[in-house]
Design a protein around this motif. Structure first.
Motif, PDB file in Angstrom:
ATOM      1  N   THR A  86     -16.002   1.982  25.642  1.00 57.39           N
ATOM      2  CA  THR A  86     -14.724   1.276  25.725  1.00 57.39           C
ATOM      3  C   THR A  86     -14.829   0.224  26.827  1.00 57.39           C
ATOM      4  O   THR A  86     -15.123   0.551  27.974  1.00 57.39           O
ATOM      5  CB  THR A  86     -13.568   2.241  26.030  1.00 57.39           C
ATOM      6  N   PHE A  87     -14.588  -1.031  26.455  1.00 62.63           N
ATOM      7  CA  PHE A  87     -14.717  -2.145  27.387  1.00 62.63           C
ATOM      8  C   PHE A  87     -13.357  -2.539  27.954  1.00 62.63           C
ATOM      9  O   PHE A  87     -12.318  -2.283  27.351  1.00 62.63           O
ATOM     10  CB  PHE A  87     -15.349  -3.349  26.680  1.00 62.63           C
ATOM     11  N   GLU A  88     -13.386  -3.163  29.124  1.00 54.31           N
ATOM     12  CA  GLU A  88     -12.142  -3.642  29.737  1.00 54.31           C
ATOM     13  C   GLU A  88     -11.556  -4.794  28.928  1.00 54.31           C
ATOM     14  O   GLU A  88     -10.340  -4.955  28.854  1.00 54.31           O
ATOM     15  CB  GLU A  88     -12.410  -4.089  31.177  1.00 54.31           C
ATOM     16  N   ASP A  89     -12.427  -5.610  28.321  1.00 53.01           N
ATOM     17  CA  ASP A  89     -11.994  -6.780  27.545  1.00 53.01           C
ATOM     18  C   ASP A  89     -12.295  -6.539  26.073  1.00 53.01           C
ATOM     19  O   ASP A  89     -13.444  -6.295  25.697  1.00 53.01           O
ATOM     20  CB  ASP A  89     -12.733  -8.029  28.044  1.00 53.01           C
ATOM     21  N   GLU A  90     -11.277  -6.596  25.237  1.00 55.98           N
ATOM     22  CA  GLU A  90     -11.498  -6.331  23.821  1.00 55.98           C
ATOM     23  C   GLU A  90     -12.370  -7.396  23.153  1.00 55.98           C
ATOM     24  O   GLU A  90     -13.020  -7.124  22.131  1.00 55.98           O
ATOM     25  CB  GLU A  90     -10.171  -6.201  23.071  1.00 55.98           C
ATOM     26  N   GLU A  91     -12.431  -8.596  23.715  1.00 54.56           N
ATOM     27  CA  GLU A  91     -13.278  -9.648  23.145  1.00 54.56           C
ATOM     28  C   GLU A  91     -14.756  -9.253  23.207  1.00 54.56           C
ATOM     29  O   GLU A  91     -15.541  -9.604  22.318  1.00 54.56           O
ATOM     30  CB  GLU A  91     -13.056 -10.974  23.876  1.00 54.56           C
ATOM     31  N   VAL A  92     -15.142  -8.517  24.259  1.00 56.62           N
ATOM     32  CA  VAL A  92     -16.524  -8.054  24.380  1.00 56.62           C
ATOM     33  C   VAL A  92     -16.846  -7.087  23.250  1.00 56.62           C
ATOM     34  O   VAL A  92     -17.895  -7.190  22.600  1.00 56.62           O
ATOM     35  CB  VAL A  92     -16.750  -7.372  25.748  1.00 56.62           C
ATOM     36  N   ALA A  93     -15.951  -6.147  22.983  1.00 60.82           N
ATOM     37  CA  ALA A  93     -16.160  -5.163  21.919  1.00 60.82           C
ATOM     38  C   ALA A  93     -16.271  -5.843  20.564  1.00 60.82           C
ATOM     39  O   ALA A  93     -17.143  -5.503  19.755  1.00 60.82           O
ATOM     40  CB  ALA A  93     -15.024  -4.144  21.921  1.00 60.82           C
ATOM     41  N   GLN A  94     -15.425  -6.820  20.318  1.00 56.65           N
ATOM     42  CA  GLN A  94     -15.458  -7.536  19.036  1.00 56.65           C
ATOM     43  C   GLN A  94     -16.743  -8.337  18.888  1.00 56.65           C
ATOM     44  O   GLN A  94     -17.333  -8.413  17.801  1.00 56.65           O
ATOM     45  CB  GLN A  94     -14.231  -8.442  18.909  1.00 56.65           C
ATOM     46  N   ARG A  95     -17.197  -8.930  19.976  1.00 57.73           N
ATOM     47  CA  ARG A  95     -18.434  -9.727  19.947  1.00 57.73           C
ATOM     48  C   ARG A  95     -19.644  -8.847  19.654  1.00 57.73           C
ATOM     49  O   ARG A  95     -20.505  -9.198  18.839  1.00 57.73           O
ATOM     50  CB  ARG A  95     -18.608 -10.466  21.273  1.00 57.73           C
ATOM     51  N   GLN A 120     -23.495  -3.636  29.743  1.00 56.54           N
ATOM     52  CA  GLN A 120     -22.725  -4.298  30.789  1.00 56.54           C
ATOM     53  C   GLN A 120     -23.210  -5.728  31.026  1.00 56.54           C
ATOM     54  O   GLN A 120     -22.461  -6.558  31.538  1.00 56.54           O
ATOM     55  CB  GLN A 120     -22.811  -3.505  32.098  1.00 56.54           C
ATOM     56  N   LYS A 121     -24.459  -6.007  30.662  1.00 51.76           N
ATOM     57  CA  LYS A 121     -25.046  -7.317  30.958  1.00 51.76           C
ATOM     58  C   LYS A 121     -24.489  -8.400  30.043  1.00 51.76           C
ATOM     59  O   LYS A 121     -24.559  -8.273  28.814  1.00 51.76           O
ATOM     60  CB  LYS A 121     -26.563  -7.253  30.796  1.00 51.76           C
ATOM     61  N   PRO A 122     -23.965  -9.482  30.623  1.00 53.39           N
ATOM     62  CA  PRO A 122     -23.463 -10.600  29.806  1.00 53.39           C
ATOM     63  C   PRO A 122     -24.567 -11.208  28.940  1.00 53.39           C
ATOM     64  O   PRO A 122     -24.292 -11.718  27.846  1.00 53.39           O
ATOM     65  CB  PRO A 122     -22.965 -11.593  30.857  1.00 53.39           C
ATOM     66  N   SER A 123     -25.832 -11.160  29.418  1.00 58.01           N
ATOM     67  CA  SER A 123     -26.949 -11.714  28.644  1.00 58.01           C
ATOM     68  C   SER A 123     -27.168 -10.968  27.332  1.00 58.01           C
ATOM     69  O   SER A 123     -27.770 -11.500  26.395  1.00 58.01           O
ATOM     70  CB  SER A 123     -28.243 -11.672  29.476  1.00 58.01           C
ATOM     71  N   ASN A 124     -26.672  -9.719  27.266  1.00 63.24           N
ATOM     72  CA  ASN A 124     -26.762  -8.939  26.026  1.00 63.24           C
ATOM     73  C   ASN A 124     -25.466  -8.992  25.221  1.00 63.24           C
ATOM     74  O   ASN A 124     -25.297  -8.240  24.252  1.00 63.24           O
ATOM     75  CB  ASN A 124     -27.104  -7.481  26.351  1.00 63.24           C
ATOM     76  N   GLY A 125     -24.570  -9.862  25.648  1.00 60.52           N
ATOM     77  CA  GLY A 125     -23.279  -9.973  24.976  1.00 60.52           C
ATOM     78  C   GLY A 125     -22.254  -8.976  25.466  1.00 60.52           C
ATOM     79  O   GLY A 125     -21.174  -8.854  24.900  1.00 60.52           O
ATOM     80  N   GLY A 126     -22.606  -8.243  26.544  1.00 63.31           N
ATOM     81  CA  GLY A 126     -21.727  -7.183  27.025  1.00 63.31           C
ATOM     82  C   GLY A 126     -20.750  -7.601  28.100  1.00 63.31           C
ATOM     83  O   GLY A 126     -20.533  -8.799  28.344  1.00 63.31           O
ATOM     84  N   GLY A 127     -20.185  -6.617  28.762  1.00 61.60           N
ATOM     85  CA  GLY A 127     -19.191  -6.846  29.810  1.00 61.60           C
ATOM     86  C   GLY A 127     -18.858  -5.534  30.498  1.00 61.60           C
ATOM     87  O   GLY A 127     -19.498  -4.497  30.267  1.00 61.60           O
ATOM     88  N   GLU A 128     -17.849  -5.558  31.354  1.00 60.46           N
ATOM     89  CA  GLU A 128     -17.468  -4.381  32.128  1.00 60.46           C
ATOM     90  C   GLU A 128     -17.009  -3.240  31.212  1.00 60.46           C
ATOM     91  O   GLU A 128     -16.164  -3.436  30.335  1.00 60.46           O
ATOM     92  CB  GLU A 128     -16.360  -4.718  33.114  1.00 60.46           C
ATOM     93  N   ILE A 129     -17.586  -2.065  31.445  1.00 56.18           N
ATOM     94  CA  ILE A 129     -17.279  -0.893  30.622  1.00 56.18           C
ATOM     95  C   ILE A 129     -16.252  -0.014  31.333  1.00 56.18           C
ATOM     96  O   ILE A 129     -16.410   0.343  32.495  1.00 56.18           O
ATOM     97  CB  ILE A 129     -18.565  -0.091  30.332  1.00 56.18           C
ATOM     98  N   GLU A 130     -15.219   0.330  30.610  1.00 57.07           N
ATOM     99  CA  GLU A 130     -14.146   1.177  31.150  1.00 57.07           C
ATOM    100  C   GLU A 130     -14.487   2.657  31.021  1.00 57.07           C
ATOM    101  O   GLU A 130     -14.209   3.466  31.900  1.00 57.07           O
ATOM    102  CB  GLU A 130     -12.857   0.862  30.379  1.00 57.07           C
ATOM    103  N   LYS A 131     -15.131   3.026  29.888  1.00 60.90           N
ATOM    104  CA  LYS A 131     -15.460   4.428  29.627  1.00 60.90           C
ATOM    105  C   LYS A 131     -16.625   4.502  28.656  1.00 60.90           C
ATOM    106  O   LYS A 131     -16.716   3.698  27.725  1.00 60.90           O
ATOM    107  CB  LYS A 131     -14.234   5.145  29.032  1.00 60.90           C
ATOM    108  N   ILE A 132     -17.535   5.449  28.884  1.00 59.64           N
ATOM    109  CA  ILE A 132     -18.651   5.674  27.968  1.00 59.64           C
ATOM    110  C   ILE A 132     -18.832   7.166  27.759  1.00 59.64           C
ATOM    111  O   ILE A 132     -18.670   7.959  28.691  1.00 59.64           O
ATOM    112  CB  ILE A 132     -19.958   5.025  28.494  1.00 59.64           C
ATOM    113  N   GLN A 133     -19.147   7.535  26.518  1.00 55.23           N
ATOM    114  CA  GLN A 133     -19.408   8.933  26.184  1.00 55.23           C
ATOM    115  C   GLN A 133     -20.579   9.000  25.215  1.00 55.23           C
ATOM    116  O   GLN A 133     -20.522   8.426  24.127  1.00 55.23           O
ATOM    117  CB  GLN A 133     -18.174   9.589  25.559  1.00 55.23           C
TER     118      GLN A 133
END
Length: 218
Positions: free
Chosen positions: A16-25, A192-205
Protein backbone atom coordinates in the motif's frame (compact mmCIF):
# COMPACT_ATOMS: atom_id res chain seq x y z
CA UNK A 1 -15.17 1.24 10.47
CA UNK A 2 -15.94 -1.90 8.48
CA UNK A 3 -13.07 -4.40 8.34
CA UNK A 4 -12.89 -6.40 5.12
CA UNK A 5 -10.65 -9.53 5.01
CA UNK A 6 -8.54 -10.44 1.98
CA UNK A 7 -6.84 -13.84 1.57
CA UNK A 8 -3.13 -13.42 0.81
CA UNK A 9 -1.74 -16.66 -0.57
CA UNK A 10 1.72 -18.18 -0.43
CA UNK A 11 4.50 -16.23 -2.22
CA UNK A 12 2.35 -13.13 -2.59
CA UNK A 13 2.68 -9.61 -1.20
CA UNK A 14 0.45 -6.61 -0.71
CA UNK A 15 1.93 -3.12 -0.94
CA UNK A 16 0.00 0.00 0.00
CA UNK A 17 1.54 3.27 -1.17
CA UNK A 18 1.06 6.76 0.24
CA UNK A 19 0.25 8.05 -3.28
CA UNK A 20 -2.34 6.19 -5.31
CA UNK A 21 -0.70 7.37 -8.56
CA UNK A 22 2.33 5.20 -7.72
CA UNK A 23 0.13 2.11 -7.32
CA UNK A 24 -1.65 2.79 -10.60
CA UNK A 25 1.64 3.33 -12.43
CA UNK A 26 3.14 0.07 -11.13
CA UNK A 27 -0.01 -1.82 -12.08
CA UNK A 28 0.21 -0.58 -15.67
CA UNK A 29 3.86 -1.74 -15.85
CA UNK A 30 2.63 -5.25 -14.86
CA UNK A 31 6.02 -7.10 -14.96
CA UNK A 32 8.87 -6.16 -12.60
CA UNK A 33 12.40 -7.48 -12.12
CA UNK A 34 13.19 -7.55 -8.41
CA UNK A 35 16.59 -8.39 -6.91
CA UNK A 36 16.07 -11.02 -4.21
CA UNK A 37 19.12 -12.48 -2.49
CA UNK A 38 21.40 -11.78 -5.48
CA UNK A 39 18.81 -13.34 -7.75
CA UNK A 40 16.64 -11.53 -10.25
CA UNK A 41 12.99 -12.48 -9.94
CA UNK A 42 10.29 -11.66 -12.47
CA UNK A 43 7.19 -10.80 -10.47
CA UNK A 44 3.76 -9.68 -11.60
CA UNK A 45 1.74 -6.76 -10.30
CA UNK A 46 -2.02 -7.26 -10.36
CA UNK A 47 -4.79 -4.72 -9.76
CA UNK A 48 -6.17 -5.15 -6.27
CA UNK A 49 -9.87 -5.69 -5.67
CA UNK A 50 -11.71 -6.96 -2.62
CA UNK A 51 -14.63 -9.34 -2.95
CA UNK A 52 -18.06 -7.96 -3.76
CA UNK A 53 -19.61 -6.49 -0.63
CA UNK A 54 -22.74 -4.69 0.49
CA UNK A 55 -23.28 -1.29 2.01
CA UNK A 56 -26.35 0.00 3.79
CA UNK A 57 -27.58 2.46 6.36
CA UNK A 58 -29.08 1.21 9.62
CA UNK A 59 -31.41 3.69 11.28
CA UNK A 60 -32.02 2.97 14.97
CA UNK A 61 -34.72 4.89 16.82
CA UNK A 62 -36.11 4.66 20.34
CA UNK A 63 -39.76 3.66 20.17
CA UNK A 64 -42.16 6.08 21.79
CA UNK A 65 -44.94 3.52 22.07
CA UNK A 66 -43.25 0.24 22.98
CA UNK A 67 -41.21 -1.15 25.88
CA UNK A 68 -39.52 -4.51 26.48
CA UNK A 69 -40.41 -6.42 29.64
CA UNK A 70 -38.32 -9.34 30.94
CA UNK A 71 -37.94 -11.52 34.04
CA UNK A 72 -41.68 -12.25 33.97
CA UNK A 73 -42.24 -15.18 36.39
CA UNK A 74 -43.56 -18.49 35.10
CA UNK A 75 -46.87 -19.10 36.83
CA UNK A 76 -49.36 -22.00 36.67
CA UNK A 77 -52.04 -19.84 35.05
CA UNK A 78 -53.16 -19.42 31.40
CA UNK A 79 -51.07 -17.14 29.18
CA UNK A 80 -54.10 -14.91 28.55
CA UNK A 81 -54.26 -14.19 32.26
CA UNK A 82 -50.59 -13.14 32.32
CA UNK A 83 -51.21 -10.80 29.37
CA UNK A 84 -54.22 -9.30 31.14
CA UNK A 85 -52.21 -8.78 34.34
CA UNK A 86 -49.38 -7.12 32.42
CA UNK A 87 -51.83 -4.86 30.61
CA UNK A 88 -53.52 -3.84 33.86
CA UNK A 89 -50.18 -3.35 35.60
CA UNK A 90 -48.75 -0.98 33.00
CA UNK A 91 -52.02 0.85 32.52
CA UNK A 92 -52.24 1.90 36.18
CA UNK A 93 -50.64 5.29 36.66
CA UNK A 94 -49.66 4.68 40.28
CA UNK A 95 -47.60 1.62 39.30
CA UNK A 96 -46.47 2.52 35.79
CA UNK A 97 -45.80 6.26 36.09
CA UNK A 98 -48.49 7.16 33.62
CA UNK A 99 -48.25 4.45 30.97
CA UNK A 100 -51.85 4.97 29.92
CA UNK A 101 -54.07 2.97 27.62
CA UNK A 102 -52.45 -0.08 26.04
CA UNK A 103 -52.86 -1.10 22.41
CA UNK A 104 -51.23 -4.55 22.50
CA UNK A 105 -49.34 -7.02 24.72
CA UNK A 106 -47.14 -9.64 23.06
CA UNK A 107 -46.11 -12.25 25.62
CA UNK A 108 -43.55 -15.05 25.25
CA UNK A 109 -43.91 -17.57 28.07
CA UNK A 110 -40.79 -19.54 27.13
CA UNK A 111 -38.42 -16.58 27.50
CA UNK A 112 -40.41 -14.77 30.18
CA UNK A 113 -40.55 -11.60 28.06
CA UNK A 114 -43.17 -9.33 26.61
CA UNK A 115 -43.53 -6.25 24.42
CA UNK A 116 -46.02 -3.65 25.65
CA UNK A 117 -47.43 -1.28 23.04
CA UNK A 118 -49.13 1.87 24.33
CA UNK A 119 -51.83 3.72 22.45
CA UNK A 120 -50.41 7.17 23.10
CA UNK A 121 -47.14 8.13 21.31
CA UNK A 122 -44.40 9.02 23.77
CA UNK A 123 -45.89 6.95 26.62
CA UNK A 124 -42.86 4.63 26.69
CA UNK A 125 -40.54 7.51 27.64
CA UNK A 126 -42.03 7.39 31.15
CA UNK A 127 -40.15 4.12 31.72
CA UNK A 128 -36.67 5.25 30.68
CA UNK A 129 -35.73 6.46 34.17
CA UNK A 130 -36.45 3.16 35.97
CA UNK A 131 -35.62 -0.41 34.92
CA UNK A 132 -37.14 -2.46 37.78
CA UNK A 133 -40.84 -2.59 38.64
CA UNK A 134 -42.82 -4.57 41.25
CA UNK A 135 -45.38 -6.92 39.71
CA UNK A 136 -48.18 -8.66 41.61
CA UNK A 137 -49.62 -11.97 40.42
CA UNK A 138 -51.34 -14.79 42.31
CA UNK A 139 -51.06 -12.74 45.53
CA UNK A 140 -47.27 -12.68 45.23
CA UNK A 141 -44.89 -9.85 44.41
CA UNK A 142 -42.13 -10.16 41.82
CA UNK A 143 -39.60 -7.77 40.30
CA UNK A 144 -39.75 -7.47 36.53
CA UNK A 145 -37.30 -5.62 34.26
CA UNK A 146 -38.20 -2.92 31.74
CA UNK A 147 -35.95 -1.74 28.90
CA UNK A 148 -36.38 0.52 25.85
CA UNK A 149 -37.66 -0.90 22.59
CA UNK A 150 -35.66 0.06 19.51
CA UNK A 151 -36.96 0.18 15.95
CA UNK A 152 -34.47 -0.80 13.24
CA UNK A 153 -34.83 0.37 9.65
CA UNK A 154 -32.52 -0.79 6.85
CA UNK A 155 -32.18 1.56 3.89
CA UNK A 156 -29.99 2.21 0.86
CA UNK A 157 -28.96 -1.47 0.71
CA UNK A 158 -26.81 -2.04 -2.36
CA UNK A 159 -23.91 -4.22 -3.57
CA UNK A 160 -20.62 -2.56 -4.39
CA UNK A 161 -17.12 -3.54 -5.47
CA UNK A 162 -14.49 -2.25 -3.07
CA UNK A 163 -11.17 -1.24 -4.61
CA UNK A 164 -8.07 0.02 -2.82
CA UNK A 165 -6.52 2.37 -5.35
CA UNK A 166 -3.35 2.68 -3.27
CA UNK A 167 -2.68 -1.07 -2.99
CA UNK A 168 -1.11 -3.55 -5.42
CA UNK A 169 -0.97 -7.35 -5.32
CA UNK A 170 2.42 -8.89 -6.08
CA UNK A 171 2.44 -12.46 -7.44
CA UNK A 172 5.08 -14.98 -8.47
CA UNK A 173 7.65 -14.24 -5.77
CA UNK A 174 10.11 -17.20 -5.86
CA UNK A 175 11.22 -19.10 -2.79
CA UNK A 176 14.68 -18.07 -1.59
CA UNK A 177 16.91 -19.02 1.30
CA UNK A 178 16.45 -15.68 3.07
CA UNK A 179 13.89 -15.43 5.85
CA UNK A 180 10.49 -13.87 5.28
CA UNK A 181 11.35 -10.53 6.90
CA UNK A 182 14.51 -10.11 4.77
CA UNK A 183 12.62 -10.84 1.54
CA UNK A 184 9.93 -8.36 2.55
CA UNK A 185 12.62 -5.71 3.13
CA UNK A 186 14.13 -6.36 -0.33
CA UNK A 187 10.71 -6.06 -1.98
CA UNK A 188 10.05 -2.82 -0.10
CA UNK A 189 13.42 -1.33 -1.12
CA UNK A 190 12.77 -2.13 -4.79
CA UNK A 191 9.30 -0.59 -4.92
CA UNK A 192 10.29 2.49 -2.94
CA UNK A 193 12.79 3.60 -5.60
CA UNK A 194 11.44 6.20 -8.05
CA UNK A 195 13.78 4.72 -10.71
CA UNK A 196 11.65 1.55 -10.54
CA UNK A 197 8.44 3.52 -10.80
CA UNK A 198 7.86 3.26 -7.06
CA UNK A 199 7.34 5.61 -4.15
CA UNK A 200 6.84 5.80 -0.39
CA UNK A 201 5.22 2.65 0.99
CA UNK A 202 2.63 2.97 3.75
CA UNK A 203 2.25 -0.77 4.48
CA UNK A 204 3.66 -4.05 3.16
CA UNK A 205 2.68 -7.64 3.90
CA UNK A 206 4.52 -10.64 2.42
CA UNK A 207 3.64 -14.31 2.91
CA UNK A 208 6.16 -17.05 2.04
CA UNK A 209 4.29 -20.05 3.44
CA UNK A 210 0.65 -21.09 3.66
CA UNK A 211 -1.74 -18.09 3.65
CA UNK A 212 -3.00 -15.22 5.78
CA UNK A 213 -5.97 -12.88 5.95
CA UNK A 214 -5.24 -9.17 5.71
CA UNK A 215 -7.95 -6.78 6.89
CA UNK A 216 -8.76 -3.54 5.10
CA UNK A 217 -10.66 -0.75 6.80
CA UNK A 218 -13.27 1.48 5.20
Amino acid sequence: ATKTPFRLNQNQALLTFEDEEVAQRLTKMSKHCVNLDNRTANVTVKPFELDMGFQFELLVTLSGKKINVSDIPELPIPEDWIRDKLELHFYKTEQAEGGGEIEDVTYNKGSGTAVITFLKPGASYNFVRCTKYPFCAEERWFIISVSPYFDFHLRNFQPHCRVSKKTILLKGIPEVEEDEESVQDMIEIHFQKPSNGGGEIEKIQYISREAAYVCFEE
